[in-house]
Design a protein around this motif. Structure first.
Motif, PDB file in Angstrom:
ATOM      1  N   TRP A 117       2.393   1.426   2.538  1.00  0.00           N
ATOM      2  CA  TRP A 117       1.516   2.143   3.305  1.00  0.00           C
ATOM      3  C   TRP A 117       1.913   1.820   4.683  1.00  0.00           C
ATOM      4  O   TRP A 117       1.939   2.740   5.701  1.00  0.00           O
ATOM      5  N   GLU A 159       3.525   4.600   7.496  1.00  0.00           N
ATOM      6  CA  GLU A 159       2.754   4.874   8.734  1.00  0.00           C
ATOM      7  C   GLU A 159       3.895   4.619   9.767  1.00  0.00           C
ATOM      8  O   GLU A 159       3.791   5.543  10.844  1.00  0.00           O
ATOM      9  N   GLU A 185      -0.877   9.783  -6.127  1.00  0.00           N
ATOM     10  CA  GLU A 185      -1.411   9.437  -4.843  1.00  0.00           C
ATOM     11  C   GLU A 185      -2.081   8.023  -4.972  1.00  0.00           C
ATOM     12  O   GLU A 185      -2.413   7.560  -5.961  1.00  0.00           O
ATOM     13  N   ARG A 198      -4.636   5.827  -3.229  1.00  0.00           N
ATOM     14  CA  ARG A 198      -6.057   5.759  -2.296  1.00  0.00           C
ATOM     15  C   ARG A 198      -6.552   4.457  -2.137  1.00  0.00           C
ATOM     16  O   ARG A 198      -6.551   3.714  -3.051  1.00  0.00           O
ATOM     17  N   GLY A 254       2.140   8.251   6.379  1.00  0.00           N
ATOM     18  CA  GLY A 254       1.042   7.655   5.761  1.00  0.00           C
ATOM     19  C   GLY A 254      -0.349   8.469   5.984  1.00  0.00           C
ATOM     20  O   GLY A 254      -0.415   9.037   6.994  1.00  0.00           O
ATOM     21  N   TYR A 255      -1.231   8.191   5.391  1.00  0.00           N
ATOM     22  CA  TYR A 255      -2.435   8.897   5.647  1.00  0.00           C
ATOM     23  C   TYR A 255      -3.787   7.613   5.788  1.00  0.00           C
ATOM     24  O   TYR A 255      -3.472   6.659   5.722  1.00  0.00           O
ATOM     25  N   PRO A 256      -4.861   8.473   6.518  1.00  0.00           N
ATOM     26  CA  PRO A 256      -5.945   7.091   7.080  1.00  0.00           C
ATOM     27  C   PRO A 256      -6.273   6.367   5.660  1.00  0.00           C
ATOM     28  O   PRO A 256      -6.614   5.342   5.733  1.00  0.00           O
ATOM     29  N   ASP A 257      -6.371   6.871   4.567  1.00  0.00           N
ATOM     30  CA  ASP A 257      -7.006   6.340   3.209  1.00  0.00           C
ATOM     31  C   ASP A 257      -5.816   5.983   2.247  1.00  0.00           C
ATOM     32  O   ASP A 257      -6.118   5.742   1.128  1.00  0.00           O
ATOM     33  N   PHE A 283      -1.457   6.969   0.765  1.00  0.00           N
ATOM     34  CA  PHE A 283      -0.131   7.602   0.863  1.00  0.00           C
ATOM     35  C   PHE A 283       0.075   8.351  -0.405  1.00  0.00           C
ATOM     36  O   PHE A 283      -0.549   8.163  -1.436  1.00  0.00           O
ATOM     37  N   GLU A 284       1.071   9.235  -0.664  1.00  0.00           N
ATOM     38  CA  GLU A 284       1.757   9.847  -1.688  1.00  0.00           C
ATOM     39  C   GLU A 284       2.920   9.196  -2.070  1.00  0.00           C
ATOM     40  O   GLU A 284       3.635   8.791  -1.213  1.00  0.00           O
TER      41      GLU A 284
END
Length: 229
Positions: free
Chosen positions: A144, A148, A197, A199, A153-156, A158-159
């Motif tokens: 993660w 980023e 995914e 989460r 990355g995503y806020p919650d 990653f894929e």
């Protein structure tokens, strides 16, 4: 890295190729005359012993996967694609010119190989210290953070194309043990991994659980590279 250096690096990256999941880009002992930049997808460094594959580190887009080849010409491990990947190859002759003519960019190449070594050391220590669920948590926390750093990355979470089998190889566990460990992480509300995914509802909770401290990535904290100019 300055904008001019970024442009120079992009100009070096030629011979763009795409590969499917599971393709072995480099096998242990192959002679190499170029190094590989990962453009899209994931790659694993792997070793094999007694018909078992072990993942000893992974790569995300933007990484030089095998810059070691410039000095060694052969690797003591394999480079495997995880999911569909796109790569660009940089001839060693071009890297040699950089070493002679662009000392700052050459220093950044050196930093890349030293960062690989820092991550290897962390993985070795955590493999000794942690239970399987915590090892997996540490791997997810690192992925993660690294994604980023390159804006993926995503806020919650990653894929990822990683499978349970890949994760088992990366944490030295059997597939059955890995399945149970992932179920444990999900039950604790730390990680939900399914269908490509990951989460993570509470980053700090996961990082504390796995003993993850990002300093060894040299992107922040006491070891942040900016502190050394």
């Amino acid at each position: 890295m300055s904008d001019a250096e970024k442009a120079e690096l992009e100009a070096l990256a030629g011979d763009v190729q795409t590969f499917d999941d599971g393709h072995r880009l480099i096998a242990r002992g192959d002679v190499c005359d170029c190094s590989t930049m990962l453009v899209e997808g994931f790659m694993l460094r792997t070793l094999e012993s007694e018909d078992r594959r072990y993942g000893v580190s992974f790569h995300v887009p933007g990484d030089f996967v095998d810059l070691h080849c410039f000095a060694l010409k052969r690797l003591d491990h394999n480079i495997d694609c995880v999911g569909p990947t796109k790569i660009a190859q940089v001839p060693h002759t071009a890297i040699a010119n950089i070493m002679q003519e662009k000392p700052h960019l050459a220093r950044l190449f050196w930093f890349s190989t030293l960062l690989d070594a820092a991550m290897h050391r962390e993985w070795i220590m955590k493999l000794e210290q942690l239970t399987a669920p915590k090892r997996i948590g540490h791997i997810f926390a690192e992925i993660w953070r690294r994604l980023e750093m390159v804006g993926l990355g995503y806020p919650d979470g990653f894929e990822t194309p990683l499978t349970q089998s890949d994760i088992a190889d990366m944490c030295g566990a059997t597939p059955i043990h890995t399945n149970r460990a992932l179920a444990d992480l999900r039950k604790q509300g730390l990680v939900d991994f399914r269908r490509g995914e990951v989460r993570i509802p509470d980053r700090q909770k996961l990082e504390d659980y796995a003993g993850f401290r990002p300093d060894y990535l040299y992107g922040g904290g006491e070891l942040a590279i900016r502190k050394f100019g």
